[in-house]
Scaffold this motif. Structure first.
Motif, PDB file in Angstrom:
ATOM      1  N   THR A   7       0.835  -1.196   0.000  1.00 20.31           N
ATOM      2  CA  THR A   7       0.000   0.000   0.000  1.00 20.31           C
ATOM      3  C   THR A   7       0.862   1.235   0.000  1.00 20.31           C
ATOM      4  O   THR A   7       1.578   1.491   0.972  1.00 20.31           O
ATOM      5  N   VAL A   9       3.605   2.216  -1.261  1.00 17.53           N
ATOM      6  CA  VAL A   9       4.989   2.011  -0.852  1.00 17.53           C
ATOM      7  C   VAL A   9       5.940   2.798  -1.742  1.00 17.53           C
ATOM      8  O   VAL A   9       5.857   2.742  -2.967  1.00 17.53           O
ATOM      9  N   ASP A  23       1.176   0.406  -5.401  1.00 17.81           N
ATOM     10  CA  ASP A  23       0.003  -0.210  -4.787  1.00 17.81           C
ATOM     11  C   ASP A  23      -0.282  -1.532  -5.486  1.00 17.81           C
ATOM     12  O   ASP A  23      -0.571  -1.545  -6.673  1.00 17.81           O
ATOM     13  N   SER A  57       8.357   4.697   2.806  1.00 17.46           N
ATOM     14  CA  SER A  57       7.040   5.055   3.326  1.00 17.46           C
ATOM     15  C   SER A  57       6.012   4.105   2.749  1.00 17.46           C
ATOM     16  O   SER A  57       6.253   3.471   1.723  1.00 17.46           O
ATOM     17  N   GLY A  58       4.883   3.982   3.422  1.00 22.21           N
ATOM     18  CA  GLY A  58       3.861   3.039   2.988  1.00 22.21           C
ATOM     19  C   GLY A  58       3.873   1.797   3.859  1.00 22.21           C
ATOM     20  O   GLY A  58       4.621   1.721   4.844  1.00 22.21           O
ATOM     21  N   ASP A  59       3.036   0.837   3.490  1.00 26.17           N
ATOM     22  CA  ASP A  59       2.861  -0.361   4.310  1.00 26.17           C
ATOM     23  C   ASP A  59       2.853  -1.618   3.463  1.00 26.17           C
ATOM     24  O   ASP A  59       2.344  -1.615   2.346  1.00 26.17           O
ATOM     25  N   ILE A  60       3.387  -2.675   4.038  1.00 25.89           N
ATOM     26  CA  ILE A  60       3.245  -3.992   3.422  1.00 25.89           C
ATOM     27  C   ILE A  60       2.656  -4.903   4.476  1.00 25.89           C
ATOM     28  O   ILE A  60       3.110  -4.903   5.625  1.00 25.89           O
ATOM     29  N   SER A  61       1.612  -5.641   4.114  1.00 26.78           N
ATOM     30  CA  SER A  61       1.113  -6.618   5.079  1.00 26.78           C
ATOM     31  C   SER A  61       0.978  -7.980   4.411  1.00 26.78           C
ATOM     32  O   SER A  61       0.642  -8.084   3.230  1.00 26.78           O
ATOM     33  N   ARG A  65      -1.091  -9.206   8.527  1.00 30.25           N
ATOM     34  CA  ARG A  65      -0.201  -8.631   9.529  1.00 30.25           C
ATOM     35  C   ARG A  65       0.738  -7.629   8.865  1.00 30.25           C
ATOM     36  O   ARG A  65       1.403  -7.955   7.870  1.00 30.25           O
ATOM     37  N   VAL A  66       0.789  -6.405   9.395  1.00 33.14           N
ATOM     38  CA  VAL A  66       1.719  -5.407   8.856  1.00 33.14           C
ATOM     39  C   VAL A  66       3.136  -5.835   9.222  1.00 33.14           C
ATOM     40  O   VAL A  66       3.420  -6.116  10.383  1.00 33.14           O
ATOM     41  N   SER A  68       6.164  -4.236   8.520  1.00 34.36           N
ATOM     42  CA  SER A  68       7.249  -3.261   8.690  1.00 34.36           C
ATOM     43  C   SER A  68       7.926  -3.510  10.035  1.00 34.36           C
ATOM     44  O   SER A  68       7.249  -3.649  11.052  1.00 34.36           O
ATOM     45  N   ARG A  75       8.661 -13.420   8.793  1.00 35.41           N
ATOM     46  CA  ARG A  75       7.561 -13.020   7.917  1.00 35.41           C
ATOM     47  C   ARG A  75       6.895 -14.229   7.264  1.00 35.41           C
ATOM     48  O   ARG A  75       5.953 -14.074   6.495  1.00 35.41           O
TER      49      ARG A  75
END
Ligand code: ADP
Ligand code: MG
Lengths: 371, 292
Positions: A7, A9, A23, A57-61, A65-66, A68, A75
């Motif tokens: 998301t 990223v 994305d 910046s941004g998120d990976i899940s 589960r996030v 970062s 993972r």
């Protein structure tokens, strides 16, 4: 929410941003291929999913589960590297169970997993050898085996086939596809080879310059490329891009292009909203297989246009013959049947399947979408 | 025609080969001559040396000079022979080589696989330490050793040699590990191995050849060092200093046969290290090249 969510990223090295607001949502069991030219940021994105690179910046899940800040080993992912990265001092068996050992899996379970996977990959007879004693293809299998024993949520592949010779590459490609169909584990697969992308994936993300240019199924990517980059990057020989002028006559939309002698030729288009471009230039995209000899044309097509033009070069390639002509001042390649009566320097009647043609805005290079 | 050319090629090959061997043989003899002189004279009674030909083989063979050099010769004022100093040297060289090699390996590992901001500057500074002449640091080093209470002791000498050696060993291991693909470390990270586990299980088992290089280099340097030993050895002087005291002693007759024996004793450990480790060195290199 997908199984693997990327998301917004971005990634910067110093003040150079190499990935821009990416994305992607990957569903469980999908085979996502990241494809693009060298240096476009594929490996960087994959390494961020693996946790080998920080996210700027941004998120990976992954699996809800996030991740970062979560260590790569926690993972529940497994990765196959281009160089295979087999531990040279360990045997094949030790290589494959090292991860389980590090995760504190008891020995009997490790042995069981090793036996299962080595059977699946048919490498049982190699378990006591060192990587140095294996051929390229065998190393590749062992590298996959090492990933498989971990039974991860997501497999990450970084150009796993690019160190193999052409024949082996095709074989292993099929094998990877078979494995995926059998195991149904989510895969993110990086390659610069568009054929690999088209054959393996359930979805493709075409990347260039740190941007995702298009995300879609192989068919969508191939038939309806979002822009000229995607159109010419995917497919071989590349899609022909020809300058043409739109002419509307009695409600029928024509694309006018010049032949080898510089004479204007009209091709009827199927895309009615191109009428808005009346009198203006567009770029017409036609795949080589949409330009054929009349007998080799797609019989189901409702928009076959005939075009007489002079052949510049013919290239017999066994199953087909590729023919080059000049259209709109550019070299345009068509794919004839092998026994088509085409010879260099002669006039030839081509059949062009305008159903498959796409139009691009010459300014933005984006596709002009039909309404 | 073609047969004739081939013939000539083979015969020229033979002649060149013979020439090369001849030259090599001459060089080998030239280099072996001093060793021959030393060995021959260390096995003669003293009067044969003072009386005549240094290049001749002994007329009466004796190992007396060796025994004297080892346990009874006058070193400085004490008739102890070289034995206690030999032991000092061993006690100094083994930990010094081991510690500097291990530190170099860990440094090389960090500088290549756990890069951090300023790592290249740090490495540059460590490289710089290789070029600082011994003499410059003598006085500051003496102050430091005095302050931390290690002056005139074997641990003090070990510390000095480790500090001096770690620049070199870091250089060796860093360059060696730079050629080890980082993907190995990444794979091990995903597999769940930590910092030391990766070092111990992945990197170190690959380090045979460079460890041999590092050990040979460090052993030779530490063993052969005279300046630090003489300056900081105090009562626990190493072999080199003792040998000097033996040879330079101004009282009594100069026992050349004992001197020769002592000199060989002082050179023997480095010689052995070269012969033993050198073989592993070559073997290690071969293994690496086959592995690809
Ligand atoms: N450690 C790094 N420092 C600076 N730039 C980097 C680093 N790693 C990668 N890059 C840059 O990021 C871009 C994307 O690299 P990468 O993801 O390896 O490309 P790909 O795998 O698509 O070939 C490239 O332009 C590369 O030069
Ligand atoms: Mg890459």
């Amino acid at each position: 929410m997908g199984f693997l969510d990327i998301t917004n990223v971005t990634k910067s090295y110093g003040n150079v941003e190499v990935l821009h607001k990416v994305d992607v949502e990957v569903q469980e069991g999908e085979f996502l291929v990241l494809v693009g030219p060298s240096g476009c940021g594929k490996s960087t994105l994959l390494n961020m999913i693996a946790g080998l690179e920080d996210i700027t910046s941004g998120d990976i899940s992954i699996n809800g589960r996030v991740v970062s800040g979560v260590h790569p080993s926690k993972r529940n992912i497994a990765m196959v590297f281009q160089s295979y990265a087999l531990y040279p001092n360990m045997t094949v068996g030790q290589n494959m169970t090292f991860g389980l050992e590090m995760h504190g899996v008891p020995k009997p379970e490790r042995e069981k997993a090793l036996a299962d996977v080595s059977k699946l990959l048919q490498i049982e007879q190699l378990l006591d050898r060192k990587p140095g004693q294996l051929s390229g293809g065998q190393r590749q299998r062992v590298a996959m085996g090492r990933a498989l024993v971990r039974d991860p949520d997501v497999f990450l592949f970084d150009e796993p086939l690019s160190n193999l010779d052409a024949k082996l590459r095709v074989d292993m490609r099929t094998e990877i596809k078979k494995l995926h169909e059998q195991l149904k584990t989510t895969v993110v697969y990086v390659t610069h080879d568009q054929i690999e992308a088209l054959t393996l994936s359930t979805r493709i993300a075409v990347m260039n310059g740190g941007y995702i240019q298009q995300l879609g199924t192989p068919r969508e990517i191939y038939d309806t490329p979002a822009n000229i980059f995607v159109a010419t990057f995917m497919g071989s020989p590349a899609m022909n891009i020809v300058p043409a002028k739109i002419k509307v006559d009695n409600g029928v939309v024509f694309a006018e292009l010049t032949d080898a002698e510089g004479q204007p030729k009209l091709l009827r288009t199927v895309q009615s909203n191109l009428a808005a471009w009346d009198g203006r230039e567009i770029l017409l995209g036609i795949r080589p297989e949409a330009i054929t000899d009349p007998d080799g044309a797609d019989r189901k097509s409702t928009h076959l246009e005939r075009l007489d033009n002079r052949i510049t070069v013919t290239e017999p390639a066994g199953s087909d013959t590729f023919v080059t002509m000049t259209l709109g001042g550019r070299d345009v390649i068509g794919r004839m049947r092998a026994d088509a009566d085409a010879a260099a320097g002669q006039m030839f009647e081509f059949a062009i399947n305008m159903e498959k043609a796409v139009a691009f805005d010459p300014q933005t290079e984006d596709r002009i979408r039909p309404d | 025609m073609s047969v004739a050319t081939q013939d000539t090629a083979i015969s020229t090959g033979k002649i060149t080969r013979a020439l090369i061997y001849l030259v090599l043989l001459l060089f080998a003899l030239f280099y072996l001559l001093p060793l021959f002189v030393m060995v021959a004279n260390s096995l003669k009674p003293l009067d044969e040396i003072t009386g005549g030909n240094m290049l001749a083989l002994p007329q009466t063979w004796t190992i007396e000079p060796w025994l004297a050099a080892w346990s009874t010769a006058q070193i400085g004022v004490e008739p102890t022979g070289l034995r206690p100093y030999f032991i000092n040297s061993i006690l100094m060289v083994v930990p010094a080589v081991a510690i500097s090699t291990i530190l170099g390996a860990i440094n090389g590992y960090i500088l290549t696989k756990w890069r951090f901001k300023g790592d290249n500057i740090l490495f540059g500074l460590m490289l710089f330490s290789c070029f600082i002449p011994f003499q410059i640091v003598l006085i500051p080093m003496a102050t430091v050793l005095g302050k931390i209470g290690l002056a005139g002791s074997i641990p003090g000498l070990i510390l000095v040699h480790v500090v001096y050696g770690v620049g070199f060993t870091t250089l060796y291991y860093r360059n060696y590990y730079a050629a080890v693909p980082s993907e190995l470390v990444r794979a091990a990270m995903i597999d769940g191995a930590g910092f030391f586990r990766i070092f111990w299980r992945i990197l170190l088992p690959l380090s045979g050849p460079i460890t041999v290089v590092s050990v040979i280099w460090q052993f030779t340097n530490v063993w052969n060092d005279f300046l630090f030993g003489a300056s900081f050895g105090g009562t626990s002087q190493p072999m080199t200093v003792a040998l000097n005291n033996l040879v330079q002693s101004s009282t009594g007759v100069k026992e050349y046969n004992v001197h020769f024996a002592g000199a060989i004793l002082a050179a023997l450990p480095t010689l052995i290290v070269y012969i033993v480790a050198g073989r592993y060195f070559v073997r290690g290199l071969m293994a690496g090249s086959v592995k690809g």
